[in-house]
Scaffold this motif. Structure first.
Motif, PDB file in Angstrom:
ATOM      1  N   THR A  28       0.829  -1.206   0.000  1.00  0.00           N
ATOM      2  CA  THR A  28       0.000   0.000   0.000  1.00  0.00           C
ATOM      3  C   THR A  28       0.861   1.252   0.000  1.00  0.00           C
ATOM      4  N   TYR A  29       1.859   1.295   0.874  1.00  0.00           N
ATOM      5  CA  TYR A  29       2.725   2.470   0.947  1.00  0.00           C
ATOM      6  C   TYR A  29       3.528   2.657  -0.340  1.00  0.00           C
ATOM      7  N   LEU A  31       2.624   1.710  -3.478  1.00  0.00           N
ATOM      8  CA  LEU A  31       1.725   2.226  -4.507  1.00  0.00           C
ATOM      9  C   LEU A  31       1.259   3.633  -4.173  1.00  0.00           C
ATOM     10  N   LEU A  32       1.036   3.900  -2.899  1.00  0.00           N
ATOM     11  CA  LEU A  32       0.614   5.235  -2.482  1.00  0.00           C
ATOM     12  C   LEU A  32       1.676   6.274  -2.825  1.00  0.00           C
ATOM     13  N   THR A  35       1.543   6.949  -6.596  1.00  0.00           N
ATOM     14  CA  THR A  35       0.356   7.697  -7.008  1.00  0.00           C
ATOM     15  C   THR A  35       0.410   9.147  -6.531  1.00  0.00           C
ATOM     16  N   THR A  87      -6.000   8.923  -9.576  1.00  0.00           N
ATOM     17  CA  THR A  87      -5.136   9.876  -8.869  1.00  0.00           C
ATOM     18  C   THR A  87      -4.632  10.978  -9.808  1.00  0.00           C
ATOM     19  N   TYR A 196      -4.463  -4.293  -1.191  1.00  0.00           N
ATOM     20  CA  TYR A 196      -3.636  -3.086  -1.140  1.00  0.00           C
ATOM     21  C   TYR A 196      -4.086  -2.029  -2.148  1.00  0.00           C
ATOM     22  N   THR A 200      -4.861   1.623  -0.889  1.00  0.00           N
ATOM     23  CA  THR A 200      -4.162   2.777  -1.468  1.00  0.00           C
ATOM     24  C   THR A 200      -5.139   3.867  -1.849  1.00  0.00           C
ATOM     25  N   PHE A 204      -5.185   7.529  -0.271  1.00  0.00           N
ATOM     26  CA  PHE A 204      -4.923   8.642  -1.185  1.00  0.00           C
ATOM     27  C   PHE A 204      -6.035   9.681  -1.093  1.00  0.00           C
TER      28      PHE A 204
END
Length: 225
Positions: A28-29, A31-32, A35, A87, A196, A200, A204
């Motif tokens: 998650t972190y 991909l975050l 983005t 995003t 995830y 994310t 976001f």
């Protein structure tokens, strides 16, 4: 007489759950971060080329349309592409707000202040969520209901042109967004969110709402100086 050493059985299932949760959190972190950078680049381009905003109706249609697609394809690789589309689109919608803020006497400082405050809040709440043993699941319903009410109040402020209401909504959304960052991160840590991609998107949107709300609040304060 020999004595056997005492063997304490470890909760294997719990260990697997923690490992899975940590993997979801790492993904998650990762991909975050990508983005956020992509959205910032699109927002920067929107400011550089002075692009107009997409408008309220188009924003709602594209936003909820992409959210629907992400949820439908959450277990497929195509969902990641839709996450970047969402995003990036949100970065475009941020462009006009950044342009107006940068036009203020201390616009650059206002943007940096909102950005720094958003980063500090996210890091502090993430650190707390990943270390606390408290059950925060009770926050979900309250925060969701609060966001629905805030969204309706925000639409009313736009249609009826009520600056005071818009300012109040920004303050409320900032608080609710901070609460959602805490709740959503804790959900991942506790294994309540195992996808995830969805995690994310949730984080976001909360970070985006926190930043835009702080930007509007700081921008209002700067315009009064």
């Amino acid at each position: 007489m020999q004595t056997r050493p005492t063997v304490i059985a470890m909760p294997y299932g719990a260990s697997l759950d923690r490992s899975a949760a940590q993997r979801v959190l790492r993904n998650t972190y990762a991909l975050l971060s990508l983005t956020l950078l992509f959205s910032a680049a699109v927002a920067g381009a929107a400011v550089a080329f002075n692009l107009p905003g997409p408008g309220l109706i188009l924003t709602l249609v594209v936003y909820f349309g992409l959210l629907f697609g992400i949820h439908k394809l959450k277990n497929r690789g195509a969902a990641v592409g839709l996450v970047f589309a969402l995003t990036g689109f949100m970065g475009w919608t941020l462009g006009p707000l950044l342009t107006r803020t940068l036009a203020l006497p201390a616009g650059g400082q206002t943007v940096m202040l909102a950005l720094g405050a958003t980063g500090a809040v996210f890091l502090a709440l993430s650190a707390y969520a990943t270390t606390t043993k408290r059950d925060l699941s009770w926050m979900g319903g309250f925060l969701f209901a609060g966001m629905i009410i805030a969204m309706l109040a925000g639409l009313a402020a736009i249609f009826f042109q009520i600056p005071a209401l818009a300012l109040t909504v920004s303050a409320v959304v900032a608080l609710l967004s901070a609460g959602l960052i805490l709740f959503e991160t804790k959900q991942i840590v506790d294994g309540g969110e195992t996808n995830y991609v969805l995690a994310t998107v949730s984080l976001f949107v909360s970070i985006f709402n926190l930043f835009t709300s702080l930007l509007q609040l700081f921008g209002f304060a700067s315009s009064d100086d």
